[in-house]
Design a protein around this motif. Structure first.
Motif, mmCIF file in Angstrom:
data_model
loop_
_atom_site.group_PDB
_atom_site.id
_atom_site.type_symbol
_atom_site.label_atom_id
_atom_site.label_comp_id
_atom_site.label_asym_id
_atom_site.label_seq_id
_atom_site.Cartn_x
_atom_site.Cartn_y
_atom_site.Cartn_z
ATOM 1 N N TRP A 1 45.173 10.532 5.547
ATOM 2 C CA TRP A 1 44.740 9.884 4.530
ATOM 3 C C TRP A 1 44.383 8.847 5.327
ATOM 4 O O TRP A 1 43.678 8.385 7.064
ATOM 5 C CB TRP A 1 45.921 9.136 3.594
ATOM 6 C CG TRP A 1 47.009 8.951 4.524
ATOM 7 C CD1 TRP A 1 48.050 9.538 4.903
ATOM 8 C CD2 TRP A 1 47.569 7.327 5.037
ATOM 9 N NE1 TRP A 1 48.930 9.340 6.027
ATOM 10 C CE2 TRP A 1 48.500 7.714 6.052
ATOM 11 C CE3 TRP A 1 45.988 6.499 5.155
ATOM 12 C CZ2 TRP A 1 49.324 6.573 6.429
ATOM 13 C CZ3 TRP A 1 47.323 4.979 5.953
ATOM 14 C CH2 TRP A 1 48.717 5.410 6.408
ATOM 15 N N ILE A 2 43.412 7.592 4.625
ATOM 16 C CA ILE A 2 43.020 6.691 4.951
ATOM 17 C C ILE A 2 43.266 5.174 4.407
ATOM 18 O O ILE A 2 42.960 5.170 2.443
ATOM 19 C CB ILE A 2 41.246 6.660 5.676
ATOM 20 C CG1 ILE A 2 40.605 5.215 6.407
ATOM 21 C CG2 ILE A 2 40.504 7.043 3.824
ATOM 22 C CD1 ILE A 2 39.293 5.243 6.720
ATOM 23 N N ALA A 3 43.607 3.902 4.788
ATOM 24 C CA ALA A 3 44.119 2.949 3.831
ATOM 25 C C ALA A 3 43.043 1.577 4.644
ATOM 26 O O ALA A 3 43.085 1.373 6.135
ATOM 27 C CB ALA A 3 45.552 2.381 3.831
ATOM 28 N N ALA A 4 42.295 0.805 3.500
ATOM 29 C CA ALA A 4 42.512 -0.429 4.091
ATOM 30 C C ALA A 4 43.152 -1.964 3.470
ATOM 31 O O ALA A 4 43.409 -1.512 2.980
ATOM 32 C CB ALA A 4 40.114 -0.698 3.650
ATOM 33 N N ASP B 1 33.029 3.128 3.196
ATOM 34 C CA ASP B 1 32.373 1.497 4.114
ATOM 35 C C ASP B 1 32.962 1.048 3.457
ATOM 36 O O ASP B 1 34.430 1.247 2.979
ATOM 37 C CB ASP B 1 31.432 1.350 2.786
ATOM 38 C CG ASP B 1 31.129 1.537 1.245
ATOM 39 O OD1 ASP B 1 32.794 1.931 0.767
ATOM 40 O OD2 ASP B 1 30.667 1.998 1.002
ATOM 41 N N GLY B 2 33.098 0.039 3.162
ATOM 42 C CA GLY B 2 34.122 -0.767 3.072
ATOM 43 C C GLY B 2 35.132 -1.544 1.881
ATOM 44 O O GLY B 2 36.390 -2.187 1.862
ATOM 45 N N ARG B 3 34.048 -0.812 1.065
ATOM 46 C CA ARG B 3 35.131 -0.712 -0.408
ATOM 47 C C ARG B 3 35.812 0.378 -1.025
ATOM 48 O O ARG B 3 36.158 0.304 -1.840
ATOM 49 C CB ARG B 3 33.469 -0.222 -1.626
ATOM 50 C CG ARG B 3 32.959 -2.274 -1.471
ATOM 51 C CD ARG B 3 31.692 -2.527 -2.837
ATOM 52 N NE ARG B 3 30.855 -1.100 -2.306
ATOM 53 C CZ ARG B 3 29.461 -1.326 -1.552
ATOM 54 N NH1 ARG B 3 29.423 -2.443 -0.981
ATOM 55 N NH2 ARG B 3 28.965 -0.377 -1.785
ATOM 56 N N GLY B 4 35.810 1.293 0.008
ATOM 57 C CA GLY B 4 36.559 3.111 -0.198
ATOM 58 C C GLY B 4 35.556 3.987 -0.551
ATOM 59 O O GLY B 4 36.019 5.226 -0.761
#
Length: 354
Positions: A183-186, A234-237
């Motif tokens: 997983w990846i989260a911002a 990208d920065g918006r997922g």
């Protein structure tokens, strides 16, 4: 080690090599175990490092008997500027990822079995924390579902913090894919989660490390069902591209470092053949362009296992040097060509073309 006093059991060690910057070794320890899993260079020549201790490393946790997270800052001469130790009482807390913040502070990632930011969601919860340049804990966020969740990678630019790891069940804002999920989260710089996504497939997957490219993409690397997986968001997922390195044997990405023009170099291990096979598990590096297209790959190692430990966990770190090469540090059980091995698992440092 190198004239440093051994405190007891396992001590943490930091070594700087090279005549230009001044070489030094610093050993940090207590009567209990200490381990380091992250290091980051600072513009002033100092160094940040993070890991965990089962002792009283900062002098403010007398009687500690469980794993506590800790972060240390050394100056350019290797002198300790500060040590910050934190964790839930009577519960394990560990750090596996570290990134320098733009102001000289740090972002760290790991897990807790306790409650550091609200109640524990179940078993281990991933954590991410922000430390100020003076070592004060500015904030900590806990992110978990009903399963076992770990954060192993962290990276940041001026506007966004990215966190990667693994989970055995769905995390808030994500969909479980099956088995162990990567997983990846911002997050925003003040710790507000923006979005999260899972990566991989129905098998066991994880995302071990992440970097932010010069074009602003978050690129994470790890494994999906035994193949090395690298994904970009990208920065918006929104997922922008995906790359898989697959041989008939196990392959996994362990570290990723940004290159000019939006490119990245992924470092990991393979038990297969990508270039010239040395034996056992070898270090593998893959250069990907700004669109995720493979532009080069190399394999190096010894006759025994390199870059991975007996638990099949990757043990490798990578950074882009000032002259454009990629420096790789990790674990080896073999003997380097033309050199000797002290034995029982050693640390190696190598540079490869970017």
């Amino acid at each position: 080690m190198h004239g440093q006093e051994h405190a007891g059991r396992l001590d943490a060690v930091l070594t700087r090599t090279g005549a230009r910057t001044g070489a030094w070794t610093r050993q940090l320890g207590t009567a209990a175990d200490e381990r380091l899993y992250g290091v980051a260079a600072l513009p002033d020549g100092g160094v940040l490092a993070a890991g965990y201790t089962k002792g009283d490393l900062d002098g403010r946790h007398a009687g500690n008997t469980t794993d506590d997270a800790f972060v240390v800052r050394l100056d350019a001469d290797g002198k300790t500027r500060w040590i910050t130790q934190f964790g839930a009482p009577d519960a394990a807390d560990r750090l596996y990822g570290l990134a320098a913040a733009p102001d000289g502070g740090a972002y760290v990632a790991g897990y807790t079995k306790g409650a550091l930011d609200g109640p524990n969601a179940g078993d281990k919860d991933a954590i991410v924390a922000r430390l100020t340049p003076d070592g004060e804990l500015a904030w900590i966020r806990q992110y978990g579902g009903p399963g076992e969740d770990k954060a192993t990678g962290v990276a940041a630019d001026a506007t966004t913090l990215y966190l990667t790891g693994s989970a055995t069940a769905a995390l808030p804002g994500t969909t479980a894919l099956g088995g162990l999920d990567g997983w990846i989260a911002a997050y925003s710089p003040d710790g507000v989660r923006k979005w999260a996504a899972t990566a991989g497939g129905a098998g066991d997957d994880r995302l071990n490390a992440v970097t932010v490219t010069t074009t602003g993409l978050a690129v994470a690397t790890g494994a999906a069902s035994g193949d090395a997986l690298t994904v970009a968001y990208d920065g918006r997922g929104k997922k922008r591209w995906e790359h898989t390195l697959a041989t008939p044997s196990a392959d996994e990405g362990a570290a990723v470092t940004a290159r000019p023009g939006g490119e990245v170099t992924v470092a990991g291990y393979t038990r297969g053949r990508v270039g010239v096979q040395a034996g056992g598990a070898d270090v593998v590096t893959v250069r990907l362009d700004a669109k995720g297209v493979q532009r080069g790959a190399a394999q190096l190692g010894t006759a025994r296992d390199d870059a991975v430990d007996p638990f099949a966990e990757p043990n490798l770190y990578a950074a882009t040097t000032s002259d454009g090469q990629v420096a790789i540090s990790g674990l080896t059980y073999g003997s380097p060509e033309g050199g000797a091995a002290p034995g029982n698992g050693d640390v190696f440092l190598a540079t490869v073309p970017g």
